[in-house]
Design a protein around this motif. Structure first.
Motif, PDB file in Angstrom:
ATOM      1  N   GLU A 539     137.220  -8.894  88.375  1.00  0.00           N
ATOM      2  CA  GLU A 539     136.738  -7.681  89.014  1.00  0.00           C
ATOM      3  C   GLU A 539     135.717  -8.084  90.070  1.00  0.00           C
ATOM      4  O   GLU A 539     135.091  -9.136  89.972  1.00  0.00           O
ATOM      5  CB  GLU A 539     136.040  -6.837  87.927  1.00  0.00           C
ATOM      6  CG  GLU A 539     135.639  -5.446  88.335  1.00  0.00           C
ATOM      7  CD  GLU A 539     134.736  -4.785  87.264  1.00  0.00           C
ATOM      8  OE1 GLU A 539     134.777  -5.212  86.095  1.00  0.00           O
ATOM      9  OE2 GLU A 539     133.987  -3.876  87.646  1.00  0.00           O
ATOM     10  N   VAL A 540     135.597  -7.248  91.105  1.00  0.00           N
ATOM     11  CA  VAL A 540     134.502  -7.449  92.061  1.00  0.00           C
ATOM     12  C   VAL A 540     133.666  -6.188  92.007  1.00  0.00           C
ATOM     13  O   VAL A 540     134.197  -5.082  92.103  1.00  0.00           O
ATOM     14  CB  VAL A 540     135.039  -7.668  93.489  1.00  0.00           C
ATOM     15  CG1 VAL A 540     133.894  -7.803  94.480  1.00  0.00           C
ATOM     16  CG2 VAL A 540     135.906  -8.917  93.535  1.00  0.00           C
ATOM     17  N   ARG A 541     132.360  -6.345  91.782  1.00  0.00           N
ATOM     18  CA  ARG A 541     131.542  -5.137  91.694  1.00  0.00           C
ATOM     19  C   ARG A 541     130.155  -5.379  92.277  1.00  0.00           C
ATOM     20  O   ARG A 541     129.783  -6.528  92.568  1.00  0.00           O
ATOM     21  CB  ARG A 541     131.434  -4.680  90.241  1.00  0.00           C
ATOM     22  CG  ARG A 541     130.594  -5.605  89.391  1.00  0.00           C
ATOM     23  CD  ARG A 541     130.541  -5.115  87.953  1.00  0.00           C
ATOM     24  NE  ARG A 541     129.697  -5.995  87.169  1.00  0.00           N
ATOM     25  CZ  ARG A 541     129.809  -6.156  85.852  1.00  0.00           C
ATOM     26  NH1 ARG A 541     130.725  -5.495  85.173  1.00  0.00           N
ATOM     27  NH2 ARG A 541     128.996  -6.958  85.213  1.00  0.00           N
ATOM     28  N   LEU A 542     129.415  -4.323  92.437  1.00  0.00           N
ATOM     29  CA  LEU A 542     128.060  -4.460  92.963  1.00  0.00           C
ATOM     30  C   LEU A 542     127.133  -4.842  91.823  1.00  0.00           C
ATOM     31  O   LEU A 542     127.320  -4.429  90.683  1.00  0.00           O
ATOM     32  CB  LEU A 542     127.616  -3.156  93.615  1.00  0.00           C
ATOM     33  CG  LEU A 542     128.422  -2.804  94.866  1.00  0.00           C
ATOM     34  CD1 LEU A 542     127.972  -1.461  95.422  1.00  0.00           C
ATOM     35  CD2 LEU A 542     128.293  -3.885  95.938  1.00  0.00           C
ATOM     36  N   SER A 543     126.118  -5.626  92.175  1.00  0.00           N
ATOM     37  CA  SER A 543     125.278  -6.207  91.133  1.00  0.00           C
ATOM     38  C   SER A 543     123.959  -5.482  90.982  1.00  0.00           C
ATOM     39  O   SER A 543     123.392  -4.987  91.953  1.00  0.00           O
ATOM     40  CB  SER A 543     124.993  -7.663  91.504  1.00  0.00           C
ATOM     41  OG  SER A 543     124.196  -8.252  90.517  1.00  0.00           O
ATOM     42  N   LEU A 582     132.954 -11.092  89.801  1.00  0.00           N
ATOM     43  CA  LEU A 582     132.134 -11.474  90.951  1.00  0.00           C
ATOM     44  C   LEU A 582     131.220 -10.297  91.276  1.00  0.00           C
ATOM     45  O   LEU A 582     131.691  -9.189  91.543  1.00  0.00           O
ATOM     46  CB  LEU A 582     133.034 -11.803  92.149  1.00  0.00           C
ATOM     47  CG  LEU A 582     132.302 -12.187  93.432  1.00  0.00           C
ATOM     48  CD1 LEU A 582     131.566 -13.523  93.298  1.00  0.00           C
ATOM     49  CD2 LEU A 582     133.253 -12.243  94.630  1.00  0.00           C
ATOM     50  N   GLU A 583     129.930 -10.553  91.210  1.00  0.00           N
ATOM     51  CA  GLU A 583     128.979  -9.491  91.542  1.00  0.00           C
ATOM     52  C   GLU A 583     128.390  -9.731  92.928  1.00  0.00           C
ATOM     53  O   GLU A 583     127.994 -10.853  93.252  1.00  0.00           O
ATOM     54  CB  GLU A 583     127.840  -9.450  90.508  1.00  0.00           C
ATOM     55  CG  GLU A 583     128.257  -8.824  89.192  1.00  0.00           C
ATOM     56  CD  GLU A 583     127.068  -8.410  88.323  1.00  0.00           C
ATOM     57  OE1 GLU A 583     127.317  -7.749  87.306  1.00  0.00           O
ATOM     58  OE2 GLU A 583     125.903  -8.742  88.650  1.00  0.00           O
ATOM     59  N   LEU A 584     128.328  -8.661  93.715  1.00  0.00           N
ATOM     60  CA  LEU A 584     127.790  -8.784  95.069  1.00  0.00           C
ATOM     61  C   LEU A 584     126.510  -7.975  95.175  1.00  0.00           C
ATOM     62  O   LEU A 584     126.368  -6.916  94.563  1.00  0.00           O
ATOM     63  CB  LEU A 584     128.812  -8.262  96.082  1.00  0.00           C
ATOM     64  CG  LEU A 584     130.176  -8.962  96.056  1.00  0.00           C
ATOM     65  CD1 LEU A 584     131.139  -8.250  96.990  1.00  0.00           C
ATOM     66  CD2 LEU A 584     130.030 -10.425  96.446  1.00  0.00           C
ATOM     67  N   ASN A 585     125.590  -8.484  95.975  1.00  0.00           N
ATOM     68  CA  ASN A 585     124.291  -7.834  96.128  1.00  0.00           C
ATOM     69  C   ASN A 585     124.367  -6.790  97.256  1.00  0.00           C
ATOM     70  O   ASN A 585     124.491  -7.145  98.424  1.00  0.00           O
ATOM     71  CB  ASN A 585     123.268  -8.931  96.459  1.00  0.00           C
ATOM     72  CG  ASN A 585     121.895  -8.374  96.694  1.00  0.00           C
ATOM     73  OD1 ASN A 585     121.684  -7.160  96.645  1.00  0.00           O
ATOM     74  ND2 ASN A 585     120.952  -9.261  96.965  1.00  0.00           N
ATOM     75  N   PRO A 586     124.305  -5.483  96.908  1.00  0.00           N
ATOM     76  CA  PRO A 586     124.489  -4.444  97.930  1.00  0.00           C
ATOM     77  C   PRO A 586     123.395  -4.480  99.004  1.00  0.00           C
ATOM     78  O   PRO A 586     123.596  -3.970 100.104  1.00  0.00           O
ATOM     79  CB  PRO A 586     124.417  -3.137  97.137  1.00  0.00           C
ATOM     80  CG  PRO A 586     123.766  -3.483  95.848  1.00  0.00           C
ATOM     81  CD  PRO A 586     124.047  -4.921  95.585  1.00  0.00           C
TER      82      PRO A 586
END
Ligand code: ADP
Length: 646
Positions: A539-543, A582-586
């Motif tokens: 999954e790809v999501r915001l962290s 995978l967490e991405l920094n908004p």
């Protein structure tokens, strides 16, 4: 077989050279080592004789005889123990059987050992210590129950080779003959031998005897001295040691030095123990025990070759020195003796494993050891820390395996943390006591080294909130965290797993709302990246945990994290396919750049490249290898060129 000359293994020769040229200011201990070997050999034949009496050959008057011979310049240590066959001599004396020792010898340069002679104590030189005082050593031995023609004569001057041949030997057992170096002839003196035996081997269970010749005035048949009758010489065999089993004596009468010597006798360690526990139990189960916590770990502690060090006796008779049922695995570093009054003498080693008496003793020993450790931690924290640095990784196995004692064990475990200096440890109790207000859970991160976890992006939000994070750096910690899920009503939470959900209910709500907002903004972009990386991430999501870094990988609540994957691979275990998130920094500028790019041209090849780069970055920051380093560097170089061109 005729006489054969054979070369020592390289590592044996290295060991010998060290012994001969650079070790030990105290040469006296050669006698202790040889007497220990003799006493072990008698223990063995005695035990074997319970199941097969033939091995005794009618010779069960146990003794270790010391024979100094001034004319020949030799001292002989003779025992009527089990003896060795020729194969056993080759195996035990010519080679280093334990691969742990071998690896150690290969790794460490001779120089280091010379500077740190205590290191050699970790595996003990035993028999080889003879070469400290002798320039030639002859061993003649015959195994009990074998015919008198099957003896073995081994000889070496310690310079690269030895000879070995078959020989006759009447009596069962082993003679070790030391041809003393010129300057070592003092070891032929009666007083010298007496004092060494008294000092180092007094409690050995078997008589250590020596022929003592005294001259006295001649006496007549009536027992009266004959005037002018001159002197006559008389030889009597004297026992030099008291043979008193040290554990049967009252504590108050045993000196520190005696406890130490006994420890060295049973453990073959050259250093003194960190802690001695001597106690007796009466009632349902009756036994006496002396237990020692060593001051350093043996090199083979984590290998299968490691032997247990608590010897089992039954009513003062040696049964075994490797009784696995006596203490659980996580206390396998303990040394000592347990002498039970309840077990039958002819108990077999197989039965020991299941015996209820042994189980009772085990339970009692565990309680005693854990209580001693708790007391040490409280009263002498420096000692406890010393202990913990040596044996902590073993003790921690108990948190996973010993459910009944988990509560005690969780008070004993220590960890480094984001708020401690390297080498400084914190207990769970201290952690909880200093938790800032609002912190609900105990945070930890597992990894291979302090450097690796300290800078992990997973800790960013925790650091910002001033929450402490425990660093779990031993492989065993992955198992510890499976057993230790809660402490003092607080849940333990992995910083690199699942959602962190920090703060009060209100803060959580606000955070949630903010993330939903961002999720809307980046919805299509996230889907795009998810699609690009679908073979690699779940999954790809915001962290919610990143403040500075652009991205990181997290395991879901029950999935495999990077550390566990590494450990399983190192153990050659099948690693189950498990994709992470995978967490991405908004709040990171990269997100805006990507969103802009996506808005302008959904087909841009760069979008795919950047997604790959993000994923690789996340792998690199956690210390995992990336799949295609070449492609990674090419992409980064291209970006640099572009940036430079403006
Ligand atoms: P350690 O005693 O630490 O095992 P040593 O080098 O002193 O190491 O001895 C190696 C092995 O040789 C012993 O484990 C034992 O099996 C055997 N051995 C040594 N001395 C004797 C002896 N007197 N009688 C029988 N076996 C012996």
């Amino acid at each position: 077989m005729s006489k054969a000359t054979k070369k020592f293994e390289t590592e044996v020769q290295q060991l010998l050279d060290l012994v001969i040229h650079s070790l030990y200011s105290n040469k006296d201990i050669f006698l202790r080592e040889l007497i220990s070997n003799a006493s072990d050999a008698i223990d063995k034949v005695r035990f074997e004789s319970y199941s097969s009496e033939a091995i005794l050959e009618g010779n069960a008057e146990w003794r270790i005889k010391l024979v100094p011979d001034k004319a020949a310049g030799t001292i002989t240590i003779r025992d009527n123990g089990i003896g060795m066959t020729m194969e056993e001599v080759e195996e035990n004396i010519g080679t280093i059987a334990r691969s742990g020792t071998r690896a150690f010898m290969e790794n460490i340069r001779g120089k280091d050992l010379k500077e740190h002679p205590e290191l050699i104590g970790q595996f003990g030189v035993g028999f080889y210590s003879s070469f400290m005082v002798a320039d030639r050593v002859t061993m003649v031995t015959r195994k009990g129950g074998h015919d008198t023609g099957s003896g073995c004569r081994w000889e070496s001057t310690g310079d690269g080779s030895y000879t070995i041949e078959e020989c006759d030997k009447e009596s069962r057992g082993t003679d070790v003959v030391l041809h003393l170096k010129e300057e070592m002839r003092e070891y032929l003196e009666e007083w010298r031998i007496r004092s060494i035996v008294k000092k180092y081997s007094d409690y050995v269970q078997y008589p250590i005897v020596m022929d003592i010749t005294r001259s006295e005035p001649a006496k007549g048949a009536d027992g009266k001295v004959i005037e002018g009758g001159g002197e006559i010489e008389k030889t009597v065999e004297e026992t030099l040691n008291s043979m008193k089993a040290i554990w049967t004596r009252p504590k108050s009468e045993i000196s520190e030095e005696e406890y130490e010597e006994f420890y060295k006798h049973i453990s073959h360690d050259f250093e003194k123990p960190l802690k001695t526990i001597h106690y007796a139990v009466e009632g349902v189960s009756e036994f006496k025990a002396i237990l020692y916590i060593p001051s350093h770990r043996p090199i083979d502690l984590f290998t299968r070759e490691h032997k247990r060090g608590v010897h089992l006796y039954v009513k003062r008779v040696f049964i075994t020195d490797n009784c696995e049922a006596l203490l659980p695995d996580y206390l396998r570093f303990m040394k000592g003796v347990v002498d039970s009054s309840d077990l039958p003498l002819n108990v077999s080693r197989e039965i020991l494993q299941e015996d209820v008496q042994i189980k009772r003793i085990e339970k009692n020993l565990v309680t005693k050891v854990l209580a001693t450790l708790a007391e040490m931690k409280e009263k002498t924290p420096e000692d406890y820390l010393k202990f913990y640095k040596e044996f902590g990784p073993v003790l921690k196995e108990g948190v996973h395996f010993d459910f009944a004692n988990r509560e005690k064990l969780q008070e004993l475990v220590l960890f480094e943390s984001s708020k401690s200096e390297p080498g400084v440890f914190v207990s769970l109790k201290e952690y909880v006591e200093r938790m800032p207000e609002g912190q609900q859970e105990i945070y930890f991160i597992t990894g291979t080294s302090r450097e690796a976890v300290e800078n992990s992006p997973h800790l960013e939000i925790l650091r910002k909130k001033d929450y402490e994070v425990l660093f779990m750096l031993d492989p065993v910690d992955e198992w510890v965290t499976q057993g230790l899920t809660e402490y003092g009503g607080k849940k333990l939470k992995a910083a690199d797993r699942g959602d962190l959900e920090l703060g009060t209910e209100e803060e959580k709500k606000a955070e949630e709302a903010k993330r939903e907002e961002s999720a809307k903004q980046y919805k299509e972009l996230l889907e795009f990246i998810g699609e690009t990386l679908k073979d690699r991430v779940k999954e790809v999501r915001l962290s919610g945990r990143l403040t500075d870094s652009a991205c990181c990988l997290v395991a879901d609540q029950y999935g495999l994290n990077a550390n566990m994957e590494r450990i399983l691979k190192a153990m050659n275990q099948e690693v189950p396919e498990s994709k992470r998130i995978l967490e991405l920094n908004p709040d990171h500028p990269i997100m805006q750049v990507l969103a802009k790019l996506y808005g302008e041209d959904k087909e841009s090849a760069r979008l795919g490249d950047y997604s790959e780069l993000l994923y690789d970055q996340a792998l690199l920051t956690e210390g995992s290898p990336i799949k295609d380093p070449l492609r990674f560097t090419r992409l980064v170089s291209e970006l640099m060129v572009k940036a430079a061109k403006g």
